[in-house]
Design a protein around this motif. Structure first.
Motif, PDB file in Angstrom:
ATOM      1  N   LEU A 114      34.962  62.787  32.553  1.00  0.00           N
ATOM      2  CA  LEU A 114      34.977  63.626  33.745  1.00  0.00           C
ATOM      3  C   LEU A 114      35.878  62.994  34.800  1.00  0.00           C
ATOM      4  N   ASP A 115      36.820  63.752  35.294  1.00  0.00           N
ATOM      5  CA  ASP A 115      37.708  63.231  36.330  1.00  0.00           C
ATOM      6  C   ASP A 115      37.051  63.263  37.702  1.00  0.00           C
ATOM      7  N   VAL A 116      36.276  64.312  37.965  1.00  0.00           N
ATOM      8  CA  VAL A 116      35.684  64.488  39.285  1.00  0.00           C
ATOM      9  C   VAL A 116      34.233  64.925  39.143  1.00  0.00           C
ATOM     10  N   GLN A 117      33.374  64.282  39.894  1.00  0.00           N
ATOM     11  CA  GLN A 117      31.985  64.707  40.003  1.00  0.00           C
ATOM     12  C   GLN A 117      31.726  65.022  41.472  1.00  0.00           C
ATOM     13  N   VAL A 118      31.160  66.168  41.731  1.00  0.00           N
ATOM     14  CA  VAL A 118      30.883  66.573  43.095  1.00  0.00           C
ATOM     15  C   VAL A 118      29.371  66.728  43.242  1.00  0.00           C
ATOM     16  N   GLU A 119      28.815  66.024  44.213  1.00  0.00           N
ATOM     17  CA  GLU A 119      27.388  66.138  44.481  1.00  0.00           C
ATOM     18  C   GLU A 119      27.203  66.918  45.773  1.00  0.00           C
ATOM     19  N   ILE A 120      26.357  67.926  45.711  1.00  0.00           N
ATOM     20  CA  ILE A 120      26.069  68.741  46.892  1.00  0.00           C
ATOM     21  C   ILE A 120      24.636  68.436  47.304  1.00  0.00           C
ATOM     22  N   ALA A 121      24.496  67.880  48.477  1.00  0.00           N
ATOM     23  CA  ALA A 121      23.173  67.484  48.972  1.00  0.00           C
ATOM     24  C   ALA A 121      22.372  68.704  49.414  1.00  0.00           C
ATOM     25  N   ALA A 122      21.073  68.504  49.517  1.00  0.00           N
ATOM     26  CA  ALA A 122      20.198  69.558  50.048  1.00  0.00           C
ATOM     27  C   ALA A 122      20.607  69.845  51.490  1.00  0.00           C
ATOM     28  N   PRO A 123      20.401  71.064  51.961  1.00  0.00           N
ATOM     29  CA  PRO A 123      20.782  71.401  53.337  1.00  0.00           C
ATOM     30  C   PRO A 123      20.005  70.576  54.365  1.00  0.00           C
ATOM     31  N   ASP A 124      20.648  70.318  55.509  1.00  0.00           N
ATOM     32  CA  ASP A 124      19.959  69.596  56.578  1.00  0.00           C
ATOM     33  C   ASP A 124      18.971  70.540  57.267  1.00  0.00           C
ATOM     34  N   ARG A 125      18.230  70.012  58.245  1.00  0.00           N
ATOM     35  CA  ARG A 125      17.150  70.820  58.832  1.00  0.00           C
ATOM     36  C   ARG A 125      17.655  72.089  59.518  1.00  0.00           C
ATOM     37  N   HIS A 126      18.796  72.027  60.180  1.00  0.00           N
ATOM     38  CA  HIS A 126      19.331  73.214  60.857  1.00  0.00           C
ATOM     39  C   HIS A 126      19.779  74.259  59.828  1.00  0.00           C
ATOM     40  N   ALA A 127      20.392  73.798  58.750  1.00  0.00           N
ATOM     41  CA  ALA A 127      20.830  74.716  57.689  1.00  0.00           C
ATOM     42  C   ALA A 127      19.628  75.349  56.998  1.00  0.00           C
ATOM     43  N   ARG A 128      18.565  74.565  56.780  1.00  0.00           N
ATOM     44  CA  ARG A 128      17.364  75.125  56.137  1.00  0.00           C
ATOM     45  C   ARG A 128      16.775  76.251  56.969  1.00  0.00           C
ATOM     46  N   VAL A 129      16.696  76.051  58.275  1.00  0.00           N
ATOM     47  CA  VAL A 129      16.163  77.089  59.161  1.00  0.00           C
ATOM     48  C   VAL A 129      17.039  78.336  59.090  1.00  0.00           C
ATOM     49  N   ALA A 130      18.351  78.154  59.133  1.00  0.00           N
ATOM     50  CA  ALA A 130      19.278  79.296  59.076  1.00  0.00           C
ATOM     51  C   ALA A 130      19.173  80.016  57.736  1.00  0.00           C
ATOM     52  N   ILE A 131      19.071  79.258  56.653  1.00  0.00           N
ATOM     53  CA  ILE A 131      18.957  79.867  55.318  1.00  0.00           C
ATOM     54  C   ILE A 131      17.661  80.658  55.218  1.00  0.00           C
ATOM     55  N   LEU A 132      16.549  80.065  55.659  1.00  0.00           N
ATOM     56  CA  LEU A 132      15.257  80.759  55.569  1.00  0.00           C
ATOM     57  C   LEU A 132      15.251  82.015  56.432  1.00  0.00           C
ATOM     58  N   ARG A 133      15.802  81.932  57.634  1.00  0.00           N
ATOM     59  CA  ARG A 133      15.891  83.137  58.481  1.00  0.00           C
ATOM     60  C   ARG A 133      16.681  84.235  57.785  1.00  0.00           C
ATOM     61  N   ASN A 134      17.798  83.859  57.193  1.00  0.00           N
ATOM     62  CA  ASN A 134      18.648  84.829  56.501  1.00  0.00           C
ATOM     63  C   ASN A 134      17.902  85.466  55.331  1.00  0.00           C
ATOM     64  N   ILE A 135      17.216  84.661  54.554  1.00  0.00           N
ATOM     65  CA  ILE A 135      16.453  85.180  53.403  1.00  0.00           C
ATOM     66  C   ILE A 135      15.383  86.160  53.887  1.00  0.00           C
ATOM     67  N   LEU A 136      14.659  85.773  54.942  1.00  0.00           N
ATOM     68  CA  LEU A 136      13.584  86.629  55.449  1.00  0.00           C
ATOM     69  C   LEU A 136      14.125  87.936  56.020  1.00  0.00           C
TER      70      LEU A 136
END
Length: 127
Positions: free
Chosen positions: A23-45
């Motif tokens: 593998l030439d490149v591995q990309v790790e995507i972290a869990a969303p931070d607290r502000h992103a989690r709130v925005a994601i949950l609001r959007n889902i709801l």
């Protein structure tokens, strides 16, 4: 050749695949931070089939949702909708109750739900 793959946990990937030079490149995507989690949950709801109570305070859960992925937040919203439906049915057995997600529904959904990524950490804490 281009290969794109995804895994929720790096530990679930066969070590042969991770051998040097494959593998030439591995990309790790972290869990969303607290502000992103709130925005994601609001959007889902907001996009869900249920109305959202105007007094709903998603921000109250921001610290309790540490480590939740977008998928975990989707699961939480589904559980909250189920709690809202159950509450509405208890209030009006003929089905005429108001279907809106409240703070209590979100709390009920959060209680007892541990995202898969956090289950291992929770088991280690109990040992």
């Amino acid at each position: 050749m281009v290969v794109i793959a995804a895994a929720k946990h790096l530990s679930s990937v066969n070590t042969a695949v991770l051998a040097p030079g494959l593998l030439d490149v591995q990309v790790e995507i972290a869990a969303p931070d607290r502000h992103a989690r709130v925005a994601i949950l609001r959007n889902i709801l907001q996009r869900g089939p249920f109305a959202v109570d105007s007094a709903l305070n998603v921000k109250m859960l921001e610290r309790e949702l540490e480590g939740f992925s977008a998928h975990d937040l989707q699961t939480l919203a589904v559980r909250a909708a189920a709690a809202a439906a159950s509450r509405a049915l208890r209030a009006s057995p003929n089905g005429a109750g108001e279907l809106s997600i409240t703070d209590a529904d979100l709390r009920a959904a959060r209680d007892g739900f541990v995202p898969p990524a956090l289950r291992g950490a929770q088991a280690k804490e109990q040992v």
